[in-house]
Design an enzyme around this catalytic site. Structure first.
Site, PDB file in Angstrom:
ATOM      1  CE  LYS A 193       8.524   8.286  11.587  1.00 21.42           C
ATOM      2  NZ  LYS A 193       9.768   7.719  10.927  1.00 21.42           N
ATOM      3  CD  GLU A 268       0.056   3.644  -1.196  1.00 21.05           C
ATOM      4  OE1 GLU A 268       0.258   2.439  -1.517  1.00 21.05           O
ATOM      5  OE2 GLU A 268       0.889   4.524  -1.322  1.00 21.05           O
ATOM      6  CB  CYS A 302       3.411   1.143  -3.424  1.00 25.84           C
ATOM      7  SG  CYS A 302       2.576   2.669  -3.893  1.00 25.84           S
ATOM      8  CD  GLU A 399       5.932  -3.764  -2.187  1.00 26.21           C
ATOM      9  OE1 GLU A 399       5.485  -2.814  -2.868  1.00 26.21           O
ATOM     10  OE2 GLU A 399       5.733  -3.886  -0.962  1.00 26.21           O
TER      11      GLU A 399
END
Length: 498
Positions: A193, A268, A302, A399
């Site tokens: 997906k 992750e 990331c 973040e």
């Protein structure tokens, strides 16, 4: 696609983007069961460039059924490891052959500069080749037992089964391959997906996978939204393992969805990675290195080095260099050959990053970076540096996922205290250290709670190096030998020879 920038597109990529798109299920290209579609936007212009099926739970179920059939019967189930290697190597060659087209699609779909996208294609092909080499080398081992009698005991590694894979939008093709290649290496089947913002290269990859000769149902690709298609995939009772890359918040929802059949889960997730520049570092390398650590891919990484710690004796010099580096970067559309930094992925992401920048200024941090006027249609944010930041500020803790770095001086020689500052976050994905003192680098790397640490470099993109996080940066490791722990189960067999 009305903008003149699209005149730079090659004929094949333009034809693909404009095509009527379908999902790949069981070797067939199909519409969504509901007939619904959704628009795909170019983040560099804000224009709609394509329309793809809006897959939902019914489509996920069909894809899982197809993957289950392929896993348990047919050519794939009987295929030898060496034959899987040959298929994967053929896939790698085809990715390279279609490299210009894939890079152009990514420049439109994701917004990254074409030169960056092309480098990513080379790395993607090498990832496939690295994984392909493992297909014939993943073995069990014999075990010496201590129980009475004479025994022959051994272990085997077996493919876990049907794997649901949910990937992010920041590196659409690379992340697809990071997930698909190791799963296929061991003999799993896949339902992928892609992110709803960037579905195009996943669909093109599906065509290339078919061209490589993989049997029907081995790889299935369902486009749709996370709340519907993604949630259905994570919760599906006939999926044996789900692999997710994305935000920590969404990762937690994936865990909850996976509880129904206790499927294996790997995650992750996010990061707030520290970068340390010590006074002995080669500043001619460290300064642009620290800048690229946050400005590359518009900070949508990331492992981006979003917290920059610089020793007070070289702080001004390094920060001035980082600001200058950011000011010189050409920000523009991915298809513009001069572009070095592309747009953010969406209007929502631009609003989010702009909100953090405003909040940083309101909380007392000083902002540096050339303020620029951009095309109102694109989602651009200029490279931004904050100083006078403190640990209580949101820009320090959270973040941002944009080209925004918080810079802080330090004057401490106590590595325990330095490491404590690096570890003052809920994340633990990556850390960077710039120093010419080998002992210092080793000692600090041991103290930092992160899955990866680079010294005098930022985030070495090497297929053989495991990648993953501590704490809320995730579970499990991608890349390297360790990735196969995610896609295999170990079986122990003991035979009484008496």
């Amino acid at each position: 696609m009305s903008s003149s920038i699209y005149e730079n597109l090659g004929a094949q990529s333009a034809q693909f983007i404009r095509a009527e798109h379908r999902m790949l299920i069981g070797g067939r290209w199909v519409e969504a069961f509901s007939g619904k579609t959704f628009d795909v936007f170019d983040p560099g212009t804000g224009e709609v460039v394509a329309c793809v099926p809006e897959g939902e739970a019914a489509d996920i179920d069909l894809a899982v059924q197809a993957a289950r059939r392929a896993f348990e019967a047919g050519d794939w189930a009987r295929m030898k490891p060496a034959d899987r290697t040959r298929l994967l190597l053929r896939l790698a060659d085809l990715i390279e052959r279609h490299g210009d087209e894939l890079a152009e699609i990514e420049a439109v779909d994701n917004g990254k500069p074409l030169a960056v996208a092309r480098r990513g294609i080379a790395g993607t092909a090498e990832m496939v080749r690295y994984m392909a080499g493992w297909a014939t080398k993943l073995n069990g081992e014999s075990v010496n037992l201590s129980v009475p009698g004479e025994w022959h005991a051994y272990t085997t590694r077996e493919a876990v089964g049907v794997v649901g894979q949910i990937i992010p939008w920041n590196f659409p093709l690379s992340m697809a391959i990071w997930k698909i290649a190791p799963a296929l290496t061991v003999g799993c089947t896949v339902v992928l997906k892609p992110a709803e913002q960037t579905p195009l290269n996943a669909l093109r990859l599906g065509q290339i996978i078919q061209e490589a000769g993989f049997p029907d149902g081995v790889v299935n690709i369902v486009t749709g939204f996370g709340a519907t298609a993604g949630a259905a995939l994570a919760a599906h009772p006939d999926v044996d393992k789900v692999a997710f890359t994305g935000s920590t918040e969404t990762g937690k929802r994936v865990i909850q969805a996976a509880l129904g059949n206790l499927k294996k889960v790997s995650l992750e997730l996010g990061g707030k990675s520290p970068v340390f520049v010590f006074p002995d570092a080669n500043l001619e390398l460290a300064t642009p290195g620290a800048a690229n650590a946050i400005f590359f891919n518009s900070g949508q990484v990331c492992s981006a080095g979003s917290r920059l710690f610089v020793h007070k004796t070289v702080f001004d010099r390094v920060i001035e260099g980082v600001i200058e580096h950011g000011n010189k970067l050409k920000v523009g559309h991915g298809l513009d050959p001069a572009s070095q930094v592309g747009p953010l992925i969406s209007r929502q992401q631009k609003q989010r990053v702009d909100g953090y920048i405003r909040q940083g200024e309101e909380e007392g941090a000083r902002r540096f970076g050339e303020q620029r006027a951009f095309d109102a249609g694109g989602y651009f944010v200029a490279p931004t540096v904050f100083v006078d930041t403190t640990p209580d500020m949101s820009i320090y803790r959270e973040e941002i996922f944009g080209p925004v770095v918080c810079a802080m001086p330090f004057d401490d020689d106590d590595l325990d205290r330095i490491a404590a500052e690096a570890n003052r976050t809920e994340f633990g994905l990556f850390a960077g250290i710039w120093t010419q003192k080998l002992g210092l680098a080793h000692k600090l790397a041991r103290r930092i709670k992160a899955g990866s640490v680079s010294v005098n470099a930022h985030m070495v993109n090497e297929p053989a190096l495991p990648f993953g996080g501590y704490k809320q940066s995730g579970w499990g490791r991608e890349r390297g030998r360790e990735v196969f722990d995610l896609y295999t189960s170990v079986k122990s067999i003991a035979i009484n020879l008496d």
